[in-house]
Design a protein around this motif. Structure first.
Motif, mmCIF file in Angstrom:
data_model
loop_
_atom_site.group_PDB
_atom_site.id
_atom_site.type_symbol
_atom_site.label_atom_id
_atom_site.label_comp_id
_atom_site.label_asym_id
_atom_site.label_seq_id
_atom_site.Cartn_x
_atom_site.Cartn_y
_atom_site.Cartn_z
ATOM 1 N N SER A 22 9.197 9.836 8.372
ATOM 2 C CA SER A 22 9.031 8.421 8.714
ATOM 3 C C SER A 22 9.493 7.599 7.519
ATOM 4 O O SER A 22 9.428 8.042 6.373
ATOM 5 C CB SER A 22 7.583 8.122 9.069
ATOM 6 N N TYR A 23 10.008 6.422 7.810
ATOM 7 C CA TYR A 23 10.465 5.540 6.732
ATOM 8 C C TYR A 23 9.418 4.481 6.420
ATOM 9 O O TYR A 23 9.525 3.787 5.435
ATOM 10 C CB TYR A 23 11.785 4.860 7.116
ATOM 11 N N ASP A 24 8.425 4.354 7.315
ATOM 12 C CA ASP A 24 7.459 3.264 7.119
ATOM 13 C C ASP A 24 5.999 3.712 7.258
ATOM 14 O O ASP A 24 5.105 2.882 7.366
ATOM 15 C CB ASP A 24 7.747 2.130 8.115
ATOM 16 N N PHE A 28 7.379 7.747 13.346
ATOM 17 C CA PHE A 28 8.080 8.951 12.912
ATOM 18 C C PHE A 28 9.426 9.084 13.630
ATOM 19 O O PHE A 28 9.476 9.096 14.857
ATOM 20 C CB PHE A 28 7.209 10.184 13.146
ATOM 21 N N VAL A 29 10.484 9.139 12.847
ATOM 22 C CA VAL A 29 11.835 9.341 13.393
ATOM 23 C C VAL A 29 11.979 10.808 13.804
ATOM 24 O O VAL A 29 12.589 11.127 14.820
ATOM 25 C CB VAL A 29 12.905 8.978 12.333
ATOM 26 N N LEU A 30 11.396 11.708 13.014
ATOM 27 C CA LEU A 30 11.399 13.133 13.347
ATOM 28 C C LEU A 30 9.960 13.620 13.424
ATOM 29 O O LEU A 30 9.126 13.261 12.587
ATOM 30 C CB LEU A 30 12.153 13.942 12.283
ATOM 31 N N GLY A 47 23.117 12.947 20.365
ATOM 32 C CA GLY A 47 22.176 11.910 20.777
ATOM 33 C C GLY A 47 22.684 10.537 20.399
ATOM 34 O O GLY A 47 23.495 10.390 19.485
ATOM 35 N N LYS A 48 22.169 9.559 21.146
ATOM 36 C CA LYS A 48 22.681 8.203 20.966
ATOM 37 C C LYS A 48 22.323 7.653 19.580
ATOM 38 O O LYS A 48 21.457 8.189 18.894
ATOM 39 C CB LYS A 48 22.171 7.291 22.069
ATOM 40 N N SER A 49 22.997 6.579 19.249
ATOM 41 C CA SER A 49 22.806 5.948 17.948
ATOM 42 C C SER A 49 21.340 5.577 17.736
ATOM 43 O O SER A 49 20.676 5.121 18.660
ATOM 44 C CB SER A 49 23.694 4.704 17.921
ATOM 45 N N GLY A 50 20.835 5.815 16.548
ATOM 46 C CA GLY A 50 19.469 5.436 16.198
ATOM 47 C C GLY A 50 18.420 6.485 16.528
ATOM 48 O O GLY A 50 17.232 6.292 16.273
ATOM 49 N N ILE A 51 18.857 7.621 17.046
ATOM 50 C CA ILE A 51 17.909 8.636 17.526
ATOM 51 C C ILE A 51 17.359 9.515 16.380
ATOM 52 O O ILE A 51 16.332 10.178 16.526
ATOM 53 C CB ILE A 51 18.607 9.503 18.619
ATOM 54 N N GLY A 52 18.082 9.522 15.252
ATOM 55 C CA GLY A 52 17.590 10.285 14.097
ATOM 56 C C GLY A 52 18.517 11.386 13.601
ATOM 57 O O GLY A 52 18.125 12.209 12.781
ATOM 58 N N LYS A 53 19.774 11.390 14.064
ATOM 59 C CA LYS A 53 20.717 12.448 13.672
ATOM 60 C C LYS A 53 20.992 12.433 12.164
ATOM 61 O O LYS A 53 20.939 13.464 11.500
ATOM 62 C CB LYS A 53 22.049 12.288 14.437
ATOM 63 N N THR A 54 21.297 11.234 11.661
ATOM 64 C CA THR A 54 21.606 11.139 10.223
ATOM 65 C C THR A 54 20.375 11.484 9.389
ATOM 66 O O THR A 54 20.476 12.177 8.369
ATOM 67 C CB THR A 54 22.135 9.725 9.883
ATOM 68 N N THR A 55 19.214 11.039 9.849
ATOM 69 C CA THR A 55 17.967 11.369 9.150
ATOM 70 C C THR A 55 17.830 12.882 9.028
ATOM 71 O O THR A 55 17.544 13.407 7.951
ATOM 72 C CB THR A 55 16.767 10.782 9.935
ATOM 73 N N LEU A 56 18.084 13.587 10.115
ATOM 74 C CA LEU A 56 17.976 15.045 10.121
ATOM 75 C C LEU A 56 19.021 15.679 9.189
ATOM 76 O O LEU A 56 18.708 16.565 8.390
ATOM 77 C CB LEU A 56 18.139 15.555 11.561
#
Ligand code: ADP
Ligand code: MG
Length: 233
Positions: A22-24, A28-30, A47-56
């Motif tokens: 989570s960033y905040d 939780f993004v993941l 997955g679509k934009s904002g779903i958490g791919k880059t975070t992962l």
């Protein structure tokens, strides 16, 4: 080459154990992400934009640390590493490919490929030879002395992939590498990654917004409400 069969933990270049991010501190993004990637495996995260791919991908690439859970690299816990140790692992064992190529505009193609070797401390002659032989191997040596703004988007991405290979990584993390490419260059980029995966046994983890794109992957995943789910394409 086929990905090796699962055995002990050291067989897995990437393992996530009950990873939360989570960033905040609230959303939780993941959530409870578990993943084991075998050596030589090519996996996609869709997955679509904002779903958490880059975070992962940033957790896998040791660019960020999980809020909870463990990231293991060949069985070794790396989520709690000091910055210098994480940088060293990233520099020598992980290659990154990005959506916007991220070539350094003031350096030639050859110098861009040399850069990770330069940071890793290789001498000029050695890095120049290796950069050039990589370009030759992929039949792109004619671009060696061009500047990034003198080559096409597709060429930029192929150069960025070659740069990611400079320090002979075991893993390549590619974040939407085809998002800015036309059909032909998407095909060439994916083929280049396939060749690297098959010939060099490099483990590849690629993110894309497309569920239709024919990625040469062995397994495919998506994120749903923060959870990682394996899917059939
Ligand atoms: N550094 C950050 N700080 C705060 N929120 C972030 C940060 N990075 C990503 N997010 C948020 O996390 C969510 C997932 O983002 P991201 O992993 O970039 O998704 P994707 O790559 O699938 O588009 C989004 O809601 C995004 O706004
Ligand atoms: Mg992203």
């Amino acid at each position: 080459m086929k990905p090796c069969e699962p055995g002990n933990r050291e067989m897995y270049p990437v393992e996530l154990v009950d990873v939360w991010k989570s960033y905040d501190e609230r959303n939780f993004v993941l959530k409870e992400v578990n993943l084991k990637v075998r050596r030589g495996e090519f996996i996609s995260i869709r997955g679509k934009s904002g779903i958490g791919k880059t975070t992962l991908l940033r957790l896998i690439g040791l660019l960020d640390t999980p809020t909870k859970g463990e990231v293991l690299f060949y069985g070794r816990r790396v989520s709690g590493l000091r910055d210098e140790e994480a940088s060293e692992l990233r520099l020598r064992r992980i290659g990154f490919v990005f959506q916007f190529f991220n070539l350094i505009p003031s350096l030639t193609v050859l110098e861009n490929i040399e850069l990770p070797m330069s940071i890793a401390g290789f001498r000029k002659r050695e890095r120049r030879e290796r950069a050039f032989s990589l370009l030759e191997k992929f039949k792109l040596e004619n671009l060696a002395y061009r500047m990034p703004d003198e080559i096409s988007g597709g060429e930029k991405q192929r150069i960025a992939i070659i740069r990611a290979l400079a320090n002979k990584p075991e893993i390549i993390v590619a974040d939407e590498p085809t998002a800015n490419l036309d059909e032909e260059n998407t095909f060439k980029t994916l083929n280049l990654l396939k060749e690297i995966n098959e010939e060099r046994n490099v483990t590849i983890i690629l993110a894309t917004t497309s569920f239709l794109e024919e990625i040469p992957s062995h397994r495919n995943y998506t994120l749903k409400n923060g959870e990682l789910i394996e899917i059939e394409i």
